[in-house]
Motif scaffolding. Structure first.
Motif, PDB file in Angstrom:
ATOM      1  N   LYS A  34      -3.774 -14.386   4.360  1.00 32.91           N
ATOM      2  CA  LYS A  34      -3.567 -13.337   3.095  1.00 32.91           C
ATOM      3  C   LYS A  34      -4.568 -13.754   1.851  1.00 32.91           C
ATOM      4  CE  LYS A  34      -0.335 -17.018   1.206  1.00 32.91           C
ATOM      5  NZ  LYS A  34       1.035 -17.280   0.648  1.00 32.91           N
ATOM      6  N   MET A  49     -12.190  -0.728   7.607  1.00 31.09           N
ATOM      7  CA  MET A  49     -11.671   0.562   7.984  1.00 31.09           C
ATOM      8  C   MET A  49     -12.371   1.846   8.406  1.00 31.09           C
ATOM      9  SD  MET A  49      -7.963   0.228   5.801  1.00 31.09           S
ATOM     10  CE  MET A  49      -8.588   0.316   4.135  1.00 31.09           C
ATOM     11  N   GLU A  60      -3.517   5.552  12.458  1.00 29.90           N
ATOM     12  CA  GLU A  60      -2.431   5.538  11.359  1.00 29.90           C
ATOM     13  C   GLU A  60      -2.515   6.941  10.460  1.00 29.90           C
ATOM     14  OE1 GLU A  60      -1.144   2.204   8.948  1.00 29.90           O
ATOM     15  OE2 GLU A  60       0.942   2.590   9.607  1.00 29.90           O
ATOM     16  N   GLY A  88       2.130  -4.844   1.047  1.00 26.98           N
ATOM     17  CA  GLY A  88       0.489  -4.918   1.379  1.00 26.98           C
ATOM     18  C   GLY A  88      -0.001  -3.534   1.185  1.00 26.98           C
ATOM     19  N   ALA A  89       0.198  -3.022   0.111  1.00 27.09           N
ATOM     20  CA  ALA A  89      -0.369  -1.477  -0.093  1.00 27.09           C
ATOM     21  C   ALA A  89      -1.724  -1.170   0.326  1.00 27.09           C
ATOM     22  CB  ALA A  89       0.274  -1.059  -1.414  1.00 27.09           C
ATOM     23  N   LYS A  94      -3.745   6.126   3.291  1.00 27.84           N
ATOM     24  CA  LYS A  94      -2.677   6.662   4.236  1.00 27.84           C
ATOM     25  C   LYS A  94      -1.470   7.124   3.525  1.00 27.84           C
ATOM     26  CE  LYS A  94      -3.831   3.181   6.660  1.00 27.84           C
ATOM     27  NZ  LYS A  94      -3.509   2.085   7.671  1.00 27.84           N
ATOM     28  N   ILE A 114       3.443  -3.480  -3.610  1.00 29.97           N
ATOM     29  CA  ILE A 114       3.277  -4.824  -3.641  1.00 29.97           C
ATOM     30  C   ILE A 114       2.053  -5.321  -3.076  1.00 29.97           C
ATOM     31  CG2 ILE A 114       4.342  -6.943  -2.735  1.00 29.97           C
ATOM     32  CD1 ILE A 114       6.893  -5.974  -3.006  1.00 29.97           C
ATOM     33  N   ASP A 115       1.232  -6.164  -3.604  1.00 36.63           N
ATOM     34  CA  ASP A 115       0.064  -6.746  -2.934  1.00 36.63           C
ATOM     35  C   ASP A 115      -0.342  -8.036  -3.466  1.00 36.63           C
ATOM     36  OD1 ASP A 115      -2.224  -5.039  -0.865  1.00 36.63           O
ATOM     37  OD2 ASP A 115      -2.752  -6.988  -1.860  1.00 36.63           O
ATOM     38  N   ILE A 116      -0.830  -8.772  -2.854  1.00 34.23           N
ATOM     39  CA  ILE A 116      -1.314 -10.229  -3.218  1.00 34.23           C
ATOM     40  C   ILE A 116      -2.513 -10.070  -3.906  1.00 34.23           C
ATOM     41  CG2 ILE A 116      -2.514 -10.794  -1.331  1.00 34.23           C
ATOM     42  CD1 ILE A 116      -0.918 -13.646  -1.548  1.00 34.23           C
ATOM     43  N   SER A 117      -3.405  -9.095  -3.823  1.00 32.43           N
ATOM     44  CA  SER A 117      -4.556  -8.888  -4.606  1.00 32.43           C
ATOM     45  C   SER A 117      -4.341  -8.125  -5.890  1.00 32.43           C
ATOM     46  CB  SER A 117      -5.503  -7.962  -3.618  1.00 32.43           C
ATOM     47  OG  SER A 117      -6.588  -7.644  -4.490  1.00 32.43           O
ATOM     48  N   GLY A 142       1.684 -10.204  -6.214  1.00 33.69           N
ATOM     49  CA  GLY A 142       2.105 -11.236  -5.486  1.00 33.69           C
ATOM     50  C   GLY A 142       2.611 -11.133  -3.963  1.00 33.69           C
ATOM     51  N   TYR A 144       4.602 -11.031  -0.540  1.00 35.45           N
ATOM     52  CA  TYR A 144       5.808  -9.982  -0.158  1.00 35.45           C
ATOM     53  C   TYR A 144       6.994 -10.298  -0.668  1.00 35.45           C
ATOM     54  CZ  TYR A 144       2.377  -8.829   3.489  1.00 35.45           C
ATOM     55  OH  TYR A 144       1.209  -8.365   4.186  1.00 35.45           O
ATOM     56  N   MET A 164       2.648  -0.939   6.527  1.00 37.28           N
ATOM     57  CA  MET A 164       1.926  -0.252   7.289  1.00 37.28           C
ATOM     58  C   MET A 164       0.733  -1.106   7.906  1.00 37.28           C
ATOM     59  SD  MET A 164       2.047   3.186   5.009  1.00 37.28           S
ATOM     60  CE  MET A 164       0.437   3.882   5.818  1.00 37.28           C
ATOM     61  N   GLY A 165      -0.291  -0.385   8.443  1.00 38.99           N
ATOM     62  CA  GLY A 165      -1.607  -0.941   8.651  1.00 38.99           C
ATOM     63  C   GLY A 165      -1.404  -1.941   9.772  1.00 38.99           C
ATOM     64  N   ASN A 167       0.151  -4.695   9.244  1.00 38.99           N
ATOM     65  CA  ASN A 167       0.339  -5.862   8.706  1.00 38.99           C
ATOM     66  C   ASN A 167       1.124  -6.755   9.406  1.00 38.99           C
ATOM     67  OD1 ASN A 167      -1.183  -4.696   6.935  1.00 38.99           O
ATOM     68  ND2 ASN A 167      -0.037  -5.428   5.141  1.00 38.99           N
TER      69      ASN A 167
HETATM   70  C1  LIG Z   1      -4.636  -5.099   6.296  1.00 34.62           C
HETATM   71  S1  LIG Z   1      -4.529  -4.557   4.486  1.00 34.62           S
HETATM   72  C2  LIG Z   1      -3.525  -3.155   5.249  1.00 34.62           C
HETATM   73  C3  LIG Z   1      -3.544  -2.272   3.830  1.00 34.62           C
HETATM   74  C4  LIG Z   1      -2.465  -0.990   3.739  1.00 34.62           C
HETATM   75  N1  LIG Z   1      -1.070  -1.165   4.066  1.00 34.62           N
HETATM   76  C5  LIG Z   1      -3.191  -0.184   4.771  1.00 34.62           C
HETATM   77  O1  LIG Z   1      -2.455   0.196   5.846  1.00 34.62           O
HETATM   78  O2  LIG Z   1      -4.324   0.359   4.746  1.00 34.62           O
HETATM   79  C6  LIG Z   1      -3.297  -5.649   4.369  1.00 34.62           C
HETATM   80  C7  LIG Z   1      -3.148  -5.815   2.845  1.00 34.62           C
HETATM   81  O3  LIG Z   1      -1.951  -6.548   2.386  1.00 34.62           O
HETATM   82  C8  LIG Z   1      -2.126  -7.332   1.483  1.00 34.62           C
HETATM   83  N2  LIG Z   1      -1.506  -8.803   1.859  1.00 34.62           N
HETATM   84  C9  LIG Z   1      -1.839  -9.850   2.788  1.00 34.62           C
HETATM   85  N3  LIG Z   1      -0.953 -10.637   2.924  1.00 34.62           N
HETATM   86  C10 LIG Z   1       0.164 -10.477   2.019  1.00 34.62           C
HETATM   87  C11 LIG Z   1       1.240 -11.082   1.329  1.00 34.62           C
HETATM   88  N4  LIG Z   1       1.362 -12.256   1.853  1.00 34.62           N
HETATM   89  N5  LIG Z   1       1.761 -10.659   0.184  1.00 34.62           N
HETATM   90  C12 LIG Z   1       1.350  -9.324  -0.341  1.00 34.62           C
HETATM   91  N6  LIG Z   1       0.290  -8.812  -0.155  1.00 34.62           N
HETATM   92  C13 LIG Z   1      -0.340  -9.244   1.180  1.00 34.62           C
HETATM   93  C14 LIG Z   1      -3.715  -7.573   1.511  1.00 34.62           C
HETATM   94  O4  LIG Z   1      -3.959  -7.764   0.006  1.00 34.62           O
HETATM   95  C15 LIG Z   1      -4.053  -6.272   1.892  1.00 34.62           C
HETATM   96  O5  LIG Z   1      -4.365  -5.022   0.754  1.00 34.62           O
END
Ligand SMILES: C[S@@+](CC[C@H](N)C(=O)[O-])C[C@H]1O[C@@H](n2cnc3c(N)ncnc32)[C@H](O)[C@@H]1O
Length: 325
Positions: A34, A49, A60, A88-89, A94, A114-117, A142, A144, A164-165, A167
């Motif tokens: 993360k 990507m 996807e 993890g948007a 997509k 929701i995203d940690i970034s 923050g 998940y 998605m993605g 993750n």
């Molecule tokens: C692999 S990318 C996928 C992005 C998008 N879902 C897609 O399919 O294109 C993973 C995303 O999840 C976020 N992420 C990873 N671990 C996380 C966590 N523990 N909590 C929140 N977001 C997280 C990352 O910051 C990143 O933007």
């Protein structure tokens, strides 16, 4: 590094330091995936990507470009207002196709990415209302589940969660099971989960996606060492660590490591020195691949009913729609 930080940023920085030290002082050493996603990491992931070898995004994307109408129909079958929560948007390139469909159908919903970034959330809140005028959006920056709690507390509408993605593949299978079980406990009967899985396929194709010729995946992994240098003042010499990926077709686990190419010592100010042996690995990330049987079993074992599977044209990838039983 900023000298003045909000209380939340300081807590995050303390947690970052704690997690990095826990991983580097462990045996075997590991770092948490993360933390890949700082500003530089977000940019590198966008490049990943677009790589020819990284088939996952196109697959996807194909599902969301061609079948968003069907996904929207499934999500809105009940015809009641809902919150669409995306875990993890990322840059939502997509999911925007689904958002577009939902807007065109004039459905009453809010989008809660929701995203940690923090960069990701800032970007989405800025850009999406321009692309989709009238979209009700509230970004949650923050981890998940901490953010899911916040998001769920915002309204008592039914919930549709997007994950998605692939993750979910960044967790070991048992961890993924626990994650889905916990998701189910946060949701109510009838709530939905749309979850993306990368499927088991030609091992050579899978390995190439994590070991590209241009070295972008290597740069993405090494960026976490740069981040530790930048944010914790460490002195990692990036030239003496090498990215290594391997895929086990039996278990479906594709793992990435950074390998220390020689004996070396790394310093993080205020902490004891960290020693690396020659060819000692630092485990970075898993990208777990699934069979359809494993996906169905996971739905059942974690309290969901599997409603539908949306495949891309090559059947490389699947977005499964699950309903809380
Ligand atoms: C692999 S990318 C996928 C992005 C998008 N879902 C897609 O399919 O294109 C993973 C995303 O999840 C976020 N992420 C990873 N671990 C996380 C966590 N523990 N909590 C929140 N977001 C997280 C990352 O910051 C990143 O933007």
């Amino acid at each position: 590094m900023d000298t003045i930080k909000s209380e939340e940023q300081v807590i995050t920085m303390t947690q970052f330091r704690k997690d990095i030290l826990t991983g580097l002082q462990a045996s075997p050493k590991f770092l948490q995936a993360k933390y890949f996603y700082d500003h530089q990491g977000d940019l590198l992931f966008q490049q990943i990507m677009k790589m020819d070898e990284y088939y996952l995004t196109d697959a996807e994307m194909g599902i969301f470009l061609n079948q968003s109408g069907d996904i929207a129909a499934m999500i809105s079958a009940e015809n009641t207002p809902f919150d669409l929560i995306e875990l993890g948007a990322g840059d939502a390139t997509k999911s925007i196709h689904l958002l577009q469909e939902l807007r065109e159908r004039e459905l009453e919903f809010s989008y809660l990415p929701i995203d940690i970034s923090a960069n990701v959330i800032r970007h989405l809140e800025e850009v999406l209302p321009l692309q989709l005028p009238g979209l009700a959006i509230k970004g949650l920056n923050g981890d998940y589940f901490k953010m899911l709690d916040k998001g769920i507390a915002l309204s008592n509408r039914r919930k549709v969660v997007l994950f998605m993605g692939a993750n979910i593949g960044n967790m070991h299978m048992e961890e993924a099971m626990a994650f889905c079980r916990s998701l189910k406990e946060h949701l109510s009967t009838g709530d939905m989960l749309v979850i993306g899985f990368d499927l088991k396929k030609d091992p050579k194709q899978i390995l190439a996606a994590y070991n590209d010729a241009q070295g972008i995946t290597a740069a993405f992994n090494l960026n976490l060492l740069s981040r530790i240098n930048r944010e914790l003042g460490a002195d990692f010499d990036l030239k003496s660590f090498e990215h290594y990926a391997c895929y086990d077709p039996e278990s479906g686990a594709c793992k990435s490591f950074l390998i220390s190419e020689k004996e070396q010592v790394v310093h993080i100010p205020g902490e004891s020195a960290i020693s690396f042996g020659a060819y000692e690995p630092v485990y970075m990330e898993i990208s777990q691949k699934y069979s359809l049987k494993e996906i169905e079993a996971m739905a059942r074992a974690t309290g969901f009913l599997s409603k539908h599977l949306f495949f891309d044209e090559h059947k490389y990838f699947v977005d499964a729609v699950w309903i809380v039983d």
